[in-house]
Design an enzyme around this catalytic site. Structure first.
Site, mmCIF file in Angstrom:
data_model
loop_
_atom_site.group_PDB
_atom_site.id
_atom_site.type_symbol
_atom_site.label_atom_id
_atom_site.label_comp_id
_atom_site.label_asym_id
_atom_site.label_seq_id
_atom_site.Cartn_x
_atom_site.Cartn_y
_atom_site.Cartn_z
ATOM 1 N N HIS A 27 -0.783 -7.572 -1.392
ATOM 2 C CA HIS A 27 -2.492 -7.671 -2.216
ATOM 3 C C HIS A 27 -2.030 -6.813 -3.313
ATOM 4 O O HIS A 27 -1.153 -5.872 -4.018
ATOM 5 C CB HIS A 27 -3.439 -6.480 -1.120
ATOM 6 C CG HIS A 27 -2.864 -5.265 -0.530
ATOM 7 N ND1 HIS A 27 -1.731 -4.588 -0.413
ATOM 8 C CD2 HIS A 27 -3.538 -4.149 -1.589
ATOM 9 C CE1 HIS A 27 -1.948 -3.196 -0.465
ATOM 10 N NE2 HIS A 27 -2.862 -3.244 -1.173
ATOM 11 N N ASP A 76 -5.900 -4.741 -4.894
ATOM 12 C CA ASP A 76 -6.441 -3.167 -4.633
ATOM 13 C C ASP A 76 -8.118 -3.603 -4.114
ATOM 14 O O ASP A 76 -8.515 -4.772 -5.249
ATOM 15 C CB ASP A 76 -6.570 -2.027 -4.787
ATOM 16 C CG ASP A 76 -5.332 -1.496 -4.467
ATOM 17 O OD1 ASP A 76 -4.679 -1.283 -3.350
ATOM 18 O OD2 ASP A 76 -5.163 -0.636 -5.528
ATOM 19 N N HIS A 123 1.044 -5.466 -4.959
ATOM 20 C CA HIS A 123 1.934 -4.910 -4.339
ATOM 21 C C HIS A 123 1.843 -4.308 -2.455
ATOM 22 O O HIS A 123 0.893 -4.882 -2.117
ATOM 23 C CB HIS A 123 1.711 -3.262 -5.489
ATOM 24 C CG HIS A 123 0.022 -2.494 -4.817
ATOM 25 N ND1 HIS A 123 -0.697 -2.745 -5.243
ATOM 26 C CD2 HIS A 123 -0.118 -1.643 -3.545
ATOM 27 C CE1 HIS A 123 -2.058 -2.067 -4.758
ATOM 28 N NE2 HIS A 123 -1.951 -1.906 -3.610
ATOM 29 N N ARG A 181 -4.038 8.952 -3.413
ATOM 30 C CA ARG A 181 -4.374 7.524 -3.958
ATOM 31 C C ARG A 181 -5.765 7.306 -4.922
ATOM 32 O O ARG A 181 -7.155 7.591 -4.139
ATOM 33 C CB ARG A 181 -4.233 5.717 -3.308
ATOM 34 C CG ARG A 181 -4.778 4.880 -5.058
ATOM 35 C CD ARG A 181 -4.310 3.719 -3.518
ATOM 36 N NE ARG A 181 -5.740 3.372 -3.399
ATOM 37 C CZ ARG A 181 -5.873 2.207 -3.116
ATOM 38 N NH1 ARG A 181 -5.319 1.268 -2.527
ATOM 39 N NH2 ARG A 181 -6.945 1.657 -2.975
#
Ligand code: SIN
Length: 271
Positions: A87, A89, A247, A262
């Site tokens: 995907h 983000d 990723h 994150r």
């Protein structure tokens, strides 16, 4: 695809020249890695803010006391991880992120790598005919499969098998349209911009009609020759350019815990 950078302490306020070097490395390599960092959540945020405003994940849990830092974790008895499929983000947003900075707090003794795929190379490798076809298409993106109350993704359906439970909401049904091929606002290069996590169909096409070409593109986007794979160590950080990469967080470390912080930076509207 991917470069490891040494000699930079991300907890320090980088000077203009250092920052320009980091930015250039990100543009050149799409994802950059730093080992042996020691950052507080505030320091991670300060570094990220040098690249833009912070984007808060609408569904992910945050680090206590730090709403802008998402806590990505899998406990040792969990079976399902976060990000365990290819995907980019938050492409369900009108302005999906420029990129994310993921910092390793706790890593398993083996496994838990992250793979990255270069979407410039994925576009460049298409035939002239297919390039023309996909350049004329828009993709309809939504968070519903992952975060809808009745979302059909594997992770959503098996939320009971993970301690990290993203929120689910009816708002996840909202659809956003982006070009299937986007032009990177800084490099001017074209990148494929569909992903299995959030792209539902082509605009003006039904889901059934879209499925064969989307499936082909998803497989193509993640060809091994477009990828790199990062083996995490505690204190390592990855900074990916979300505008030209996808990723995949590997879920191959059952029996061990993994925890990352994150921070995600706002991007612009894909064109
Ligand atoms: C993510 O998709 O942001 C998570 C990546 C990872 O945990 O490796």
């Amino acid at each position: 695809m991917g470069a490891e950078i040494s000699g930079v302490d991300l907890s320090r306020n980088l000077d203009g020249a250092e920052l320009a070097d980091v930015r250039q490395a990100l543009l050149d390599h799409c994802v950059i890695f730093f080992r042996d960092q020691a950052m507080t959540p505030e320091q991670q945020l300060t570094f990220a803010r040098r690249f833009g405003a912070i984007s808060i994940h609408p569904y992910g849990p945050s680090v206590p006391g730090h709403p802008e830092v998402m806590r990505v974790f899998k406990e040792k008895d969990d079976k399902v991880n976060f990000g365990g499929g290819w995907h980019s983000d938050m492409t369900f947003m009108e302005k999906p992120p420029l990129g994310s900075i993921l910092y390793a707090i706790d890593v398993p003794p083996v496994g838990g790598d992250t793979m990255f795929a270069n979407q410039y190379l994925a576009f460049d490798a298409l035939s002239p005919g297919l390039k023309r076809t996909v350049e004329a298409l828009n993709g309809v993106h939504s968070a519903n499969a992952q975060y809808g109350v009745d979302g059909l993704s594997e992770a959503n359906r098996h939320n009971d098998q993970r301690s990290m439970k993203p929120k689910t909401s009816d708002d996840a049904k909202t659809a956003t349209v982006h070009p299937v091929v986007r032009t990177h606002p800084e490099t001017g290069r074209k990148a494929l911009y569909v992903n299995v996590g959030f792209t539902q169909r082509f605009e003006g096409w039904t889901k059934d009609e879209s499925r064969p070409l989307l499936r082909w593109l998803y497989e193509h986007c993640a060809k091994p020759e477009f990828t790199c794979r990062f083996v995490w160590t505690k204190g390592a950080a990855a900074f990916w350019d979300n505008r030209c990469t996808q990723h995949y967080a590997l879920n191959d470390y059952h029996g061990h815990r993994r925890e990352m912080y994150r921070v995600t930076i706002e991007g612009d509207r894909p064109r």
